[in-house]
Design a protein around this motif. Structure first.
Motif, PDB file in Angstrom:
ATOM      1  N   SER A  45       0.812  -1.211   0.000  1.00  0.00           N
ATOM      2  CA  SER A  45       0.000   0.000   0.000  1.00  0.00           C
ATOM      3  C   SER A  45       0.850   1.267   0.000  1.00  0.00           C
ATOM      4  O   SER A  45       2.018   1.259   0.401  1.00  0.00           O
ATOM      5  CB  SER A  45      -0.922   0.023   1.222  1.00  0.00           C
ATOM      6  OG  SER A  45      -0.151   0.206   2.399  1.00  0.00           O
ATOM      7  N   GLU A  66      -5.555   6.709 -13.986  1.00  0.00           N
ATOM      8  CA  GLU A  66      -5.379   6.977 -12.569  1.00  0.00           C
ATOM      9  C   GLU A  66      -6.651   6.564 -11.841  1.00  0.00           C
ATOM     10  O   GLU A  66      -7.760   6.902 -12.275  1.00  0.00           O
ATOM     11  CB  GLU A  66      -5.089   8.451 -12.303  1.00  0.00           C
ATOM     12  CG  GLU A  66      -4.874   8.745 -10.831  1.00  0.00           C
ATOM     13  CD  GLU A  66      -4.450  10.179 -10.540  1.00  0.00           C
ATOM     14  OE1 GLU A  66      -4.184  10.486  -9.359  1.00  0.00           O
ATOM     15  OE2 GLU A  66      -4.382  10.987 -11.489  1.00  0.00           O
ATOM     16  N   ARG A 120       1.805   4.119  -6.695  1.00  0.00           N
ATOM     17  CA  ARG A 120       1.675   2.691  -6.979  1.00  0.00           C
ATOM     18  C   ARG A 120       1.229   2.527  -8.419  1.00  0.00           C
ATOM     19  O   ARG A 120       0.325   3.227  -8.894  1.00  0.00           O
ATOM     20  CB  ARG A 120       0.643   2.029  -6.075  1.00  0.00           C
ATOM     21  CG  ARG A 120       1.092   1.765  -4.664  1.00  0.00           C
ATOM     22  CD  ARG A 120       0.022   1.008  -3.893  1.00  0.00           C
ATOM     23  NE  ARG A 120      -0.185  -0.341  -4.416  1.00  0.00           N
ATOM     24  CZ  ARG A 120      -1.187  -1.141  -4.023  1.00  0.00           C
ATOM     25  NH1 ARG A 120      -2.071  -0.706  -3.139  1.00  0.00           N
ATOM     26  NH2 ARG A 120      -1.303  -2.358  -4.525  1.00  0.00           N
ATOM     27  N   PHE A 129      -2.736   3.436 -11.910  1.00  0.00           N
ATOM     28  CA  PHE A 129      -1.843   3.940 -10.883  1.00  0.00           C
ATOM     29  C   PHE A 129      -2.604   4.811  -9.906  1.00  0.00           C
ATOM     30  O   PHE A 129      -3.683   5.342 -10.212  1.00  0.00           O
ATOM     31  CB  PHE A 129      -0.668   4.719 -11.500  1.00  0.00           C
ATOM     32  CG  PHE A 129      -1.044   6.045 -12.113  1.00  0.00           C
ATOM     33  CD1 PHE A 129      -0.990   7.229 -11.371  1.00  0.00           C
ATOM     34  CD2 PHE A 129      -1.439   6.115 -13.448  1.00  0.00           C
ATOM     35  CE1 PHE A 129      -1.331   8.448 -11.938  1.00  0.00           C
ATOM     36  CE2 PHE A 129      -1.776   7.340 -14.023  1.00  0.00           C
ATOM     37  CZ  PHE A 129      -1.726   8.509 -13.266  1.00  0.00           C
ATOM     38  N   SER A 130      -2.028   4.941  -8.700  1.00  0.00           N
ATOM     39  CA  SER A 130      -2.563   5.822  -7.665  1.00  0.00           C
ATOM     40  C   SER A 130      -1.408   6.599  -7.075  1.00  0.00           C
ATOM     41  O   SER A 130      -0.279   6.096  -7.007  1.00  0.00           O
ATOM     42  CB  SER A 130      -3.267   5.012  -6.570  1.00  0.00           C
ATOM     43  OG  SER A 130      -4.376   4.312  -7.092  1.00  0.00           O
ATOM     44  N   MET A 175       0.293  -0.591 -11.390  1.00  0.00           N
ATOM     45  CA  MET A 175       0.088  -1.998 -11.705  1.00  0.00           C
ATOM     46  C   MET A 175      -0.210  -2.150 -13.195  1.00  0.00           C
ATOM     47  O   MET A 175      -1.304  -1.832 -13.656  1.00  0.00           O
ATOM     48  CB  MET A 175      -1.060  -2.581 -10.867  1.00  0.00           C
ATOM     49  CG  MET A 175      -1.258  -4.076 -11.070  1.00  0.00           C
ATOM     50  SD  MET A 175       0.251  -5.076 -10.838  1.00  0.00           S
ATOM     51  CE  MET A 175       0.655  -4.704  -9.128  1.00  0.00           C
ATOM     52  N   HIS A 179      -7.567  -4.376  -9.795  1.00  0.00           N
ATOM     53  CA  HIS A 179      -6.979  -4.426 -11.131  1.00  0.00           C
ATOM     54  C   HIS A 179      -6.016  -5.610 -11.249  1.00  0.00           C
ATOM     55  O   HIS A 179      -5.952  -6.259 -12.301  1.00  0.00           O
ATOM     56  CB  HIS A 179      -6.235  -3.119 -11.420  1.00  0.00           C
ATOM     57  CG  HIS A 179      -5.483  -3.120 -12.712  1.00  0.00           C
ATOM     58  ND1 HIS A 179      -6.084  -2.937 -13.931  1.00  0.00           N
ATOM     59  CD2 HIS A 179      -4.154  -3.303 -12.976  1.00  0.00           C
ATOM     60  CE1 HIS A 179      -5.182  -2.987 -14.894  1.00  0.00           C
ATOM     61  NE2 HIS A 179      -4.007  -3.215 -14.337  1.00  0.00           N
ATOM     62  N   THR A 180      -5.285  -5.893 -10.186  1.00  0.00           N
ATOM     63  CA  THR A 180      -4.398  -7.048 -10.195  1.00  0.00           C
ATOM     64  C   THR A 180      -5.186  -8.329 -10.440  1.00  0.00           C
ATOM     65  O   THR A 180      -4.794  -9.171 -11.259  1.00  0.00           O
ATOM     66  CB  THR A 180      -3.642  -7.158  -8.854  1.00  0.00           C
ATOM     67  OG1 THR A 180      -2.907  -5.952  -8.641  1.00  0.00           O
ATOM     68  CG2 THR A 180      -2.689  -8.338  -8.844  1.00  0.00           C
ATOM     69  N   GLU A 202      -6.730   4.194  -4.833  1.00  0.00           N
ATOM     70  CA  GLU A 202      -5.846   3.088  -4.478  1.00  0.00           C
ATOM     71  C   GLU A 202      -6.610   1.798  -4.213  1.00  0.00           C
ATOM     72  O   GLU A 202      -6.094   0.698  -4.460  1.00  0.00           O
ATOM     73  CB  GLU A 202      -4.991   3.441  -3.261  1.00  0.00           C
ATOM     74  CG  GLU A 202      -3.944   2.357  -2.989  1.00  0.00           C
ATOM     75  CD  GLU A 202      -3.110   2.603  -1.748  1.00  0.00           C
ATOM     76  OE1 GLU A 202      -2.109   1.890  -1.561  1.00  0.00           O
ATOM     77  OE2 GLU A 202      -3.466   3.500  -0.953  1.00  0.00           O
ATOM     78  N   TYR A 226      -8.679   0.434  -5.907  1.00  0.00           N
ATOM     79  CA  TYR A 226      -8.874  -0.307  -7.152  1.00  0.00           C
ATOM     80  C   TYR A 226      -7.614  -1.051  -7.598  1.00  0.00           C
ATOM     81  O   TYR A 226      -7.694  -1.894  -8.490  1.00  0.00           O
ATOM     82  CB  TYR A 226      -9.285   0.639  -8.288  1.00  0.00           C
ATOM     83  CG  TYR A 226     -10.622   1.306  -8.147  1.00  0.00           C
ATOM     84  CD1 TYR A 226     -11.456   1.072  -7.052  1.00  0.00           C
ATOM     85  CD2 TYR A 226     -11.059   2.193  -9.125  1.00  0.00           C
ATOM     86  CE1 TYR A 226     -12.679   1.708  -6.933  1.00  0.00           C
ATOM     87  CE2 TYR A 226     -12.290   2.833  -9.010  1.00  0.00           C
ATOM     88  CZ  TYR A 226     -13.094   2.590  -7.920  1.00  0.00           C
ATOM     89  OH  TYR A 226     -14.298   3.218  -7.809  1.00  0.00           O
ATOM     90  N   ILE A 227      -6.463  -0.732  -7.019  1.00  0.00           N
ATOM     91  CA  ILE A 227      -5.207  -1.302  -7.523  1.00  0.00           C
ATOM     92  C   ILE A 227      -5.199  -2.826  -7.393  1.00  0.00           C
ATOM     93  O   ILE A 227      -4.889  -3.547  -8.354  1.00  0.00           O
ATOM     94  CB  ILE A 227      -3.993  -0.701  -6.790  1.00  0.00           C
ATOM     95  CG1 ILE A 227      -3.870   0.797  -7.087  1.00  0.00           C
ATOM     96  CG2 ILE A 227      -2.720  -1.443  -7.186  1.00  0.00           C
ATOM     97  CD1 ILE A 227      -3.297   1.137  -8.437  1.00  0.00           C
ATOM     98  N   ASN A 228      -5.534  -3.339  -6.209  1.00  0.00           N
ATOM     99  CA  ASN A 228      -5.538  -4.790  -6.029  1.00  0.00           C
ATOM    100  C   ASN A 228      -6.636  -5.457  -6.858  1.00  0.00           C
ATOM    101  O   ASN A 228      -6.463  -6.595  -7.320  1.00  0.00           O
ATOM    102  CB  ASN A 228      -5.700  -5.148  -4.553  1.00  0.00           C
ATOM    103  CG  ASN A 228      -4.462  -4.818  -3.736  1.00  0.00           C
ATOM    104  OD1 ASN A 228      -3.383  -4.621  -4.283  1.00  0.00           O
ATOM    105  ND2 ASN A 228      -4.620  -4.744  -2.431  1.00  0.00           N
TER     106      ASN A 228
END
Length: 286
Positions: A118, A176, A134, A150-151, A136, A185-186, A179, A181-183
């Motif tokens: 994080s 953009e 961050r 990214f965030s 991804m 998106h993974t 944050e 949403y980053i995991n």
């Protein structure tokens, strides 16, 4: 010794793409299985302006073939850099940041590709006020048809975010996002390409079962996925609408879809996205 990869940018005016060609970029790279960023050789930064650090020569071979400079020392790159991409495994990142921390200044822009780690944790491991983001991406970024999100951390301004977005524009889609949403998106896209490869493999094997040669079946399956994705993007239609357009009453497609529904394809894929998303979160806590 290096445990990842670094991207170096001298202190220049970041406005506009013309400035990008004069940058020197560096990465802290982790493993040979991690594909090099499409900045090189087809992106906006010349290969000769890229410097890469990694723990062993085998991790650097492809970069050298492209004409990039390489080293085994992270600090060697950081000390002459402005923008730094951290492409390490999540459990390695704290050690890498401990090594870099004394040399990090307010001029640096750090971009982490470590799954699950994080912004809060990154900011805690770095000097107060460090600009950190961050990022991804996914595997198709190497062919400039990927999806990256990214965030930004609390110290990152609009200009810094615009810089990263411009830098990554050759990769494909770059958005953009919050944050949180980053995991996701993974689980959806970073891991999702593997789900699609499995589906393509299964489609081709079904055709082989019915008598088609394997190489032809694989090419047709891949083209089918490419065409379906292109229609989704270009028409803007909901997938259910396009799926319905293919079906005719009593026809071949509805019979095939019935078997997929019997096999719980929809729920299984949703569960796969959830499992990968949750694992990304766990990896950041390990």
């Amino acid at each position: 010794m290096s445990q990842s990869l670094l991207f170096h940018v001298p202190h220049v005016n970041w406005a506009g793409d013309n400035a990008l060609s004069h940058w020197f970029c560096g990465f802290l790279w982790a493993t040979p299985s991690t594909h090099p960023c499409p900045l090189c050789p087809q992106g906006k930064v010349p290969a000769s302006n890229i410097i890469v650090s990694a723990p062993s020569d085998r991790n650097l071979a492809e970069w050298r073939e492209w004409g990039c400079r390489t080293t085994h020392c992270n600090l060697e790159v950081l000390q002459e850099s402005t923008v730094v991409f951290l492409a390490t495994k999540p459990h390695v990142l704290p050690t890498v940041l401990q090594e870099l921390r004394p040399a990090v200044t307010s001029q640096h822009l750090l971009i982490s590709l470590a799954a699950g780690v994080s912004l809060q944790k990154l900011q805690r491991l770095l000097p107060t006020g460090t600009k950190v983001l961050r990022l991804m991406p996914n595997l198709p970024c190497v062919l400039q048809v990927g999806a990256a999100v990214f965030s930004r951390g609390s110290g990152v301004g609009d200009g810094d975010a615009a810089l990263l977005q411009s830098l990554l524009s050759p990769c494909g889609l770059c958005e953009e996002v919050p944050e949180s949403y980053i995991n996701i998106h993974t689980g959806l896209s970073g891991s999702g390409v593997a789900y699609v490869y499995l589906f393509a493999e299964a489609m081709a094997e079904g055709a082989v079962k019915m008598g088609m040669p394997g190489s032809l079946a694989s090419r047709i399956a891949a083209q089918t996925l490419l065409g379906a994705a292109k229609m989704l993007l270009e028409t803007g239609e909901h997938p259910a609408k396009l799926r319905g357009d293919v079906c005719t009453p009593g026809g071949t497609t509805i019979h095939g879809l019935y078997q997929l529904e019997k096999g719980a394809l929809r729920a299984t894929v949703m569960n796969a996205v959830q499992a990968a998303t949750e694992r990304a979160s766990e990896m950041g806590e390990d």
